[in-house]
Design a protein around this motif. Sequence first.
Motif, mmCIF file in Angstrom:
data_model
loop_
_atom_site.group_PDB
_atom_site.id
_atom_site.type_symbol
_atom_site.label_atom_id
_atom_site.label_comp_id
_atom_site.label_asym_id
_atom_site.label_seq_id
_atom_site.Cartn_x
_atom_site.Cartn_y
_atom_site.Cartn_z
ATOM 1 N N GLY A 173 -35.112 35.678 -29.590
ATOM 2 C CA GLY A 173 -35.241 36.877 -28.770
ATOM 3 C C GLY A 173 -36.599 37.081 -28.139
ATOM 4 N N VAL A 174 -37.625 36.320 -28.569
ATOM 5 C CA VAL A 174 -38.931 36.415 -27.905
ATOM 6 C C VAL A 174 -38.751 35.965 -26.449
ATOM 7 C CG1 VAL A 174 -41.288 35.523 -27.814
ATOM 8 C CG2 VAL A 174 -40.236 36.057 -30.024
ATOM 9 N N PRO A 175 -39.204 36.731 -25.485
ATOM 10 C CA PRO A 175 -38.918 36.425 -24.079
ATOM 11 C C PRO A 175 -39.546 35.130 -23.594
ATOM 12 C CG PRO A 175 -40.539 38.178 -24.240
ATOM 13 C CD PRO A 175 -40.015 37.961 -25.632
ATOM 14 N N TYR A 176 -38.905 34.537 -22.595
ATOM 15 C CA TYR A 176 -39.465 33.351 -21.939
ATOM 16 C C TYR A 176 -40.548 33.780 -20.959
ATOM 17 C CZ TYR A 176 -39.961 29.094 -19.240
ATOM 18 O OH TYR A 176 -40.480 27.978 -18.626
ATOM 19 N N VAL A 177 -41.713 33.183 -21.098
ATOM 20 C CA VAL A 177 -42.811 33.400 -20.151
ATOM 21 C C VAL A 177 -43.434 32.041 -19.865
ATOM 22 C CG1 VAL A 177 -45.043 34.483 -19.740
ATOM 23 C CG2 VAL A 177 -43.277 35.727 -21.007
ATOM 24 N N PHE A 178 -43.363 31.620 -18.630
ATOM 25 C CA PHE A 178 -43.899 30.306 -18.269
ATOM 26 C C PHE A 178 -45.388 30.239 -18.573
ATOM 27 C CE2 PHE A 178 -45.656 27.154 -15.328
ATOM 28 C CZ PHE A 178 -44.833 26.071 -15.604
ATOM 29 N N GLY A 179 -45.792 29.177 -19.275
ATOM 30 C CA GLY A 179 -47.194 28.978 -19.599
ATOM 31 C C GLY A 179 -47.656 29.685 -20.849
ATOM 32 N N ALA A 180 -46.757 30.409 -21.537
ATOM 33 C CA ALA A 180 -47.156 31.197 -22.703
ATOM 34 C C ALA A 180 -46.835 30.483 -24.014
ATOM 35 C CB ALA A 180 -46.483 32.562 -22.678
ATOM 36 N N ALA A 181 -47.669 30.726 -25.024
ATOM 37 C CA ALA A 181 -47.480 30.113 -26.339
ATOM 38 C C ALA A 181 -47.894 31.094 -27.432
ATOM 39 C CB ALA A 181 -48.284 28.812 -26.444
ATOM 40 N N ASP A 182 -47.463 32.342 -27.287
ATOM 41 C CA ASP A 182 -47.848 33.398 -28.219
ATOM 42 C C ASP A 182 -46.686 34.388 -28.315
ATOM 43 O OD1 ASP A 182 -48.872 35.675 -29.495
ATOM 44 O OD2 ASP A 182 -50.851 35.434 -28.618
ATOM 45 N N PRO A 183 -46.168 34.636 -29.518
ATOM 46 C CA PRO A 183 -45.014 35.543 -29.634
ATOM 47 C C PRO A 183 -45.289 36.959 -29.144
ATOM 48 C CG PRO A 183 -45.981 35.089 -31.794
ATOM 49 C CD PRO A 183 -46.603 34.134 -30.834
ATOM 50 N N LYS A 184 -46.557 37.367 -29.082
ATOM 51 C CA LYS A 184 -46.884 38.702 -28.591
ATOM 52 C C LYS A 184 -46.722 38.787 -27.075
ATOM 53 C CE LYS A 184 -50.235 39.603 -32.290
ATOM 54 N NZ LYS A 184 -51.654 39.879 -32.618
ATOM 55 N N VAL A 185 -46.764 37.624 -26.426
ATOM 56 C CA VAL A 185 -46.640 37.567 -24.969
ATOM 57 C C VAL A 185 -45.294 36.981 -24.564
ATOM 58 C CG1 VAL A 185 -47.632 36.627 -22.857
ATOM 59 C CG2 VAL A 185 -49.128 37.300 -24.753
ATOM 60 N N GLY A 186 -44.947 35.875 -25.183
ATOM 61 C CA GLY A 186 -43.738 35.135 -24.860
ATOM 62 C C GLY A 186 -43.979 33.650 -25.037
ATOM 63 N N PHE A 187 -42.944 32.861 -24.796
ATOM 64 C CA PHE A 187 -43.043 31.409 -24.942
ATOM 65 C C PHE A 187 -42.396 30.718 -23.749
ATOM 66 C CE2 PHE A 187 -42.635 32.435 -29.635
ATOM 67 C CZ PHE A 187 -43.899 31.998 -30.003
ATOM 68 N N LEU A 193 -42.651 25.448 -29.355
ATOM 69 C CA LEU A 193 -42.685 24.424 -30.400
ATOM 70 C C LEU A 193 -44.116 24.099 -30.821
ATOM 71 C CD1 LEU A 193 -39.809 22.082 -29.218
ATOM 72 C CD2 LEU A 193 -39.757 23.974 -30.847
ATOM 73 N N GLN A 194 -45.050 24.145 -29.884
ATOM 74 C CA GLN A 194 -46.449 23.938 -30.246
ATOM 75 C C GLN A 194 -46.904 25.016 -31.215
ATOM 76 O OE1 GLN A 194 -49.640 25.008 -27.492
ATOM 77 N NE2 GLN A 194 -50.493 22.952 -27.705
ATOM 78 N N TYR A 195 -46.571 26.263 -30.921
ATOM 79 C CA TYR A 195 -46.954 27.383 -31.783
ATOM 80 C C TYR A 195 -46.266 27.276 -33.142
ATOM 81 C CZ TYR A 195 -47.650 32.210 -33.350
ATOM 82 O OH TYR A 195 -47.991 33.323 -34.070
ATOM 83 N N LEU A 196 -44.967 26.987 -33.143
ATOM 84 C CA LEU A 196 -44.200 26.887 -34.383
ATOM 85 C C LEU A 196 -44.764 25.816 -35.298
ATOM 86 C CD1 LEU A 196 -41.631 27.508 -36.103
ATOM 87 C CD2 LEU A 196 -40.478 25.729 -34.755
ATOM 88 N N PHE A 197 -45.048 24.634 -34.769
ATOM 89 C CA PHE A 197 -45.517 23.531 -35.605
ATOM 90 C C PHE A 197 -46.917 23.794 -36.149
ATOM 91 C CE2 PHE A 197 -41.792 21.365 -35.196
ATOM 92 C CZ PHE A 197 -41.841 20.031 -35.557
ATOM 93 N N GLU A 198 -47.747 24.441 -35.357
ATOM 94 C CA GLU A 198 -49.091 24.745 -35.847
ATOM 95 C C GLU A 198 -49.023 25.775 -36.976
ATOM 96 O OE1 GLU A 198 -53.299 26.749 -34.364
ATOM 97 O OE2 GLU A 198 -51.888 25.985 -32.871
ATOM 98 N N LYS A 199 -48.230 26.824 -36.792
ATOM 99 C CA LYS A 199 -48.170 27.889 -37.788
ATOM 100 C C LYS A 199 -47.405 27.479 -39.034
ATOM 101 C CE LYS A 199 -50.503 30.871 -35.438
ATOM 102 N NZ LYS A 199 -51.873 31.245 -35.882
ATOM 103 N N SER A 200 -46.329 26.704 -38.877
ATOM 104 C CA SER A 200 -45.464 26.379 -40.010
ATOM 105 C C SER A 200 -45.865 25.105 -40.737
ATOM 106 C CB SER A 200 -44.013 26.256 -39.538
ATOM 107 O OG SER A 200 -43.556 27.472 -39.005
ATOM 108 N N LEU A 201 -46.379 24.109 -39.991
ATOM 109 C CA LEU A 201 -46.659 22.806 -40.589
ATOM 110 C C LEU A 201 -48.116 22.383 -40.490
ATOM 111 C CD1 LEU A 201 -43.558 20.788 -39.282
ATOM 112 C CD2 LEU A 201 -43.811 21.974 -41.470
#
Length: 408
Positions: A173-187, A193-201
């Motif tokens: 449900g986090v909105p699509y925003v071109f060029g974004a990689a932050d859940p507060k802004v969008g993805f 996937l860059q954000y997910l892998f850094e935070k989770s792994l």
Amino acid sequence: MMKKWKGLLIGGCALVGLMMMPQSEVSAQTQTPLEQAETLIGTPYQKGGTDPKTGFDASGFIQYVYKESESFDLPRKVVDQYQIGEKVSLEKAKPGDLVYFRSLDETKDVPTHVALYAGNHEIIHSTLTQGVTKIDVSKSKYWMDRYYATKRLPATQGISDNSLVKDAMTYLGVPYVFGAADPKVGFDCSGFLQYLFEKSLGIYLPRSAEQQWLVGEKVTLDQIQPGDFVFFSNTYKTGISHVGMYIGGDRFIHASRSESVTISYLSESYWQEKWTGVKRLTDLKLAKEDPVVSKAATYIGEVPYVKGGTSPKEGFDTAGFTQYVYQQVLGINLPRYASGQVKAGTPVKRSDLKPGDLVFFNGASLTPAIYAGLDQVIHVTSSNGVVMTNMKTSAYWKDKYETAVRIK
């Protein structure tokens, strides 16, 4: 194209048909798809409709009753819904099975209509002339002439419950925003996937889908595992242009340009047409067993660039960072600037690099970095401070590799 997906199309177990309960009891709990369907009889037909307020088309009706009953999350189109489950004969159909029909055009061997089997030869479906209605299909020459197949959905969704998939699902449900990689802004797709892998792994990935395709281990479709990346080409631009993460059950999670972070089926016709391949990136972890790499990694994203900076408290410049890490970890006092650091060790070939080696790039000036394994380096940039970069895929750094030395 369909053959390559055969191993992923889900076989399943029977869905148990339940006796109808009094309406007072039904409203107190989640209804089954069949119970949902019964309450919607009389809802008008609406081309493209997926909601009882406006009406339904055939596949929109089926998708809705399964979603509302929390039984199964189906694709939107008839032809894509048909890819899910196992075939059974109409004679052995059970309540909850899906019955498919086709046009009489012999050149089009695909289903074009879908209905919910209600038992006793009856089906509930949305038709152009009657909206949502129930009929005895065995007594209808119109529909029996067009009968295509009956399919039984799996008993479970088949989505993995591993921790990475669970983490990914929290961003639905986090909105699509071109060029974004932050859940507060969008993805956008690769930013998610860059954000997910850094935070989770703790895995630092390249930024774009094209760059992510260049790293990791290529695997075949029949070897796919939850956490693997699935790549697609020619979506909004030519070449690799979209990426998602496989989560099991023939599905992948991704930041969709038309929606938000959502889940789709690999077997959907659109994604089959755009299919490129699978990559496994879960092994792209930093070589933290090397003390220099381990120390350097603690400053990623935490310490800014400061001209003349030589400590984490004030910030680092490019050579101040490498000088500080080597002094703190190994007690080695490197020269203050890159021109001296490049002479302080033994030259090594790029093909022989080991974690902890110093790599030098020839950008605006000679820039040092600490090799972290798997073509990754940790270094300081004026715009982002201490960062991780894949020197094989980075549009800026990949052509600026100069040399490397090993500090003894």
